[in-house]
Design a protein around this motif. Structure first.
Motif, mmCIF file in Angstrom:
data_model
loop_
_atom_site.group_PDB
_atom_site.id
_atom_site.type_symbol
_atom_site.label_atom_id
_atom_site.label_comp_id
_atom_site.label_asym_id
_atom_site.label_seq_id
_atom_site.Cartn_x
_atom_site.Cartn_y
_atom_site.Cartn_z
ATOM 1 N N TYR A 13 0.812 -1.209 0.000
ATOM 2 C CA TYR A 13 0.000 0.000 0.000
ATOM 3 C C TYR A 13 0.851 1.267 0.000
ATOM 4 O O TYR A 13 0.394 2.327 -0.409
ATOM 5 C CB TYR A 13 -0.942 -0.016 1.210
ATOM 6 N N GLU A 14 2.081 1.129 0.532
ATOM 7 C CA GLU A 14 2.978 2.282 0.583
ATOM 8 C C GLU A 14 4.282 1.930 -0.109
ATOM 9 O O GLU A 14 4.719 0.778 -0.015
ATOM 10 C CB GLU A 14 3.277 2.665 2.038
ATOM 11 N N PRO A 15 4.902 2.911 -0.764
ATOM 12 C CA PRO A 15 6.159 2.634 -1.446
ATOM 13 C C PRO A 15 7.198 2.089 -0.462
ATOM 14 O O PRO A 15 7.311 2.574 0.663
ATOM 15 C CB PRO A 15 6.602 4.007 -1.981
ATOM 16 N N GLY A 16 7.899 1.070 -0.868
ATOM 17 C CA GLY A 16 8.962 0.514 -0.043
ATOM 18 C C GLY A 16 8.492 -0.419 1.056
ATOM 19 O O GLY A 16 9.308 -0.946 1.814
ATOM 20 N N LEU A 17 7.178 -0.600 1.186
ATOM 21 C CA LEU A 17 6.659 -1.473 2.237
ATOM 22 C C LEU A 17 5.799 -2.552 1.579
ATOM 23 O O LEU A 17 4.596 -2.354 1.396
ATOM 24 C CB LEU A 17 5.843 -0.651 3.225
ATOM 25 N N SER A 18 6.436 -3.656 1.217
ATOM 26 C CA SER A 18 5.647 -4.674 0.513
ATOM 27 C C SER A 18 4.952 -5.594 1.505
ATOM 28 O O SER A 18 5.500 -5.954 2.547
ATOM 29 C CB SER A 18 6.514 -5.456 -0.475
ATOM 30 N N ILE A 19 3.727 -5.911 1.170
ATOM 31 C CA ILE A 19 2.889 -6.809 1.967
ATOM 32 C C ILE A 19 2.863 -8.171 1.268
ATOM 33 O O ILE A 19 2.936 -9.212 1.909
ATOM 34 C CB ILE A 19 1.447 -6.251 2.074
#
Ligand SMILES: Nc1ncnc2c1ncn2[C@@H]1O[C@H](COP(=O)(O)OP(=O)(O)O)[C@@H](O)[C@H]1O
Ligand SMILES: [Mg+2]
Length: 241
Positions: A13-19
Motif C-alpha cells: 500500500y505504501e512505497p517501499g513497504l511490501s505486503i
C-alpha cells in the motif's frame, strides 16, 4: 495451460513497504484454487493486487497468456478478470435488479437485459427478490448478488475474498454449492477463505500464504489431511475421523 498465472508478485500500500512478497499462483481453466493462510498473511492484499487494487512493484500477472500486470482494475474486468471483495460488494440502497444493471453497464447495451435475465435463471432467489433493496437481503443472498454482479460481464476468472464470512454453515453450503455449479459451467475460481474445510471441499488445488508468499501448494483434498499444515497455519486441530 493456466488461464491465470501470477509470478513472484510484490505489492503493497505504501512505497517501499511490501505486503505481498513474491507470491506466485496459477489457475487452470475451470479449476477452483483455494488460498488459505493465517490472518494478516496478505491473502486479501494478494488478490486485490491481482485485481489491480493494490499497487504492484514486482512480478507478473498473465491472463490467458497476456500480461495484465499494470492494467488498471476497471480494465482488468473488461479483459475477463472479476473480483468480489469481502465487504461493500453490492449497493445496499439499490434494488437487486438495479445492482445487476449497474454491474452490466460495461456490456453492449442490448445485451444487458438478456444477461440480467440469465443471472436470474442462475440465481432464482435473486429473481424472486429483484425489486427489493439489496441491503435488505440475507447475508447469503447478498453474497449471491455480489457473485451475480461479477458474473454478469462473463469473466474468465472469478476471484472472491472470503465469501463465507459472517454466514451460517447452511448459507456457506449454499454459496459454495453455487460456486461449484459455476465452475461446472467452465469458469475458473480463485477463492480466498478462512473457512478452510468448506473451501477445500470444493477446491481442486490450494495454496497456503504466509507472510506474503506461498508456503505450501498442493491438491485441496490432501491439504485438509495434512495435520502439520492444519495446526500451523489454519488455526485448528484436525478432528479425529
Ligand atoms: N488498506 C491497507 N493499507 C495499509 N495496510 C494494509 C491495508 N490493508 C491491509 N494492510 C496490511 O497488510 C497486511 C496483510 O493484510 P491482508 O492482506 O488483509 O491479510 P489477510 O487477508 O491474509 O488477513 C496486514 O499487515 C495489514 O495490516
Ligand atoms: Mg483478508
Amino acid at each position: 495451460m493456466s488461464i491465470l498465472q501470477v509470478s513472484a508478485l510484490v505489492a503493497g500500500y505504501e512505497p517501499g513497504l511490501s505486503i505481498v512478497k513474491g507470491a506466485s499462483m496459477h489457475a487452470a481453466e475451470a479449476e477452483i484454487v483455494v488460498i488459505l493462510g493465517p490472518n494478516g498473511a496478505g491473502k486479501s492484499s494478494f488478490i486485490k493486487a491481482i485485481a489491480g487494487l493494490v499497487p504492484i512493484s514486482g512480478g507478473q500477472v498473465l491472463l490467458d497468456g497476456r500480461d495484465i500486470t499494470m492494467v488498471p482494475a476497471h480494465l482488468k474486468i473488461r479483459q475477463g478478470l472479476a473480483f468480489v471483495p469481502q465487504t461493500e460488494n453490492i449497493f445496499p440502497l439499490m434494488t437487486v435488479e438495479e445492482n445487476l444493471h449497474v454491474a452490466g453497464g460495461i456490456l453492449p447495451r442490448p445485451e444487458v437485459a438478456p444477461r440480467i435475465a440469465e443471472m436470474f435463471d442462475t440465481f432464482p432467489d435473486l429473481a424472486r427478490q429483484r425489486a427489493l433493496m439489496a441491503g435488505s437481503l440475507s447475508g447469503g443472498q447478498r453474497q449471491m448478488l455480489a457473485v451475480a454482479r461479477a458474473l454478469i460481464v462473463r469473466p474468465r476468472v472469478l476471484m472472491l475474498d472470503e465469501p463465507s464470512a459472517g454466514l451460517s454453515p447452511k448459507l456457506v453450503e449454499q454459496v459454495f454449492a453455487q460456486l461449484s455449479a459455476i465452475r461446472q459451467a467452465g469458469l475458473t475460481i480463485v477463492l480466498v477463505e478462512q473457512n478452510a474445510r468448506a473451501a477445500l471441499a470444493i477446491g481442486d488445488r490450494a495454496y497456503v500464504l504466509v507472510e506474503g508468499r506461498e508456503a505450501h501448494e498442493g491438491p485441496a483434498k490432501t491439504l485438509w489431511d495434512n495435520p502439520l499444515i492444519a495446526e500451523l497455519y489454519l488455526g485448528h486441530r484436525k478432528e479425529a475421523s
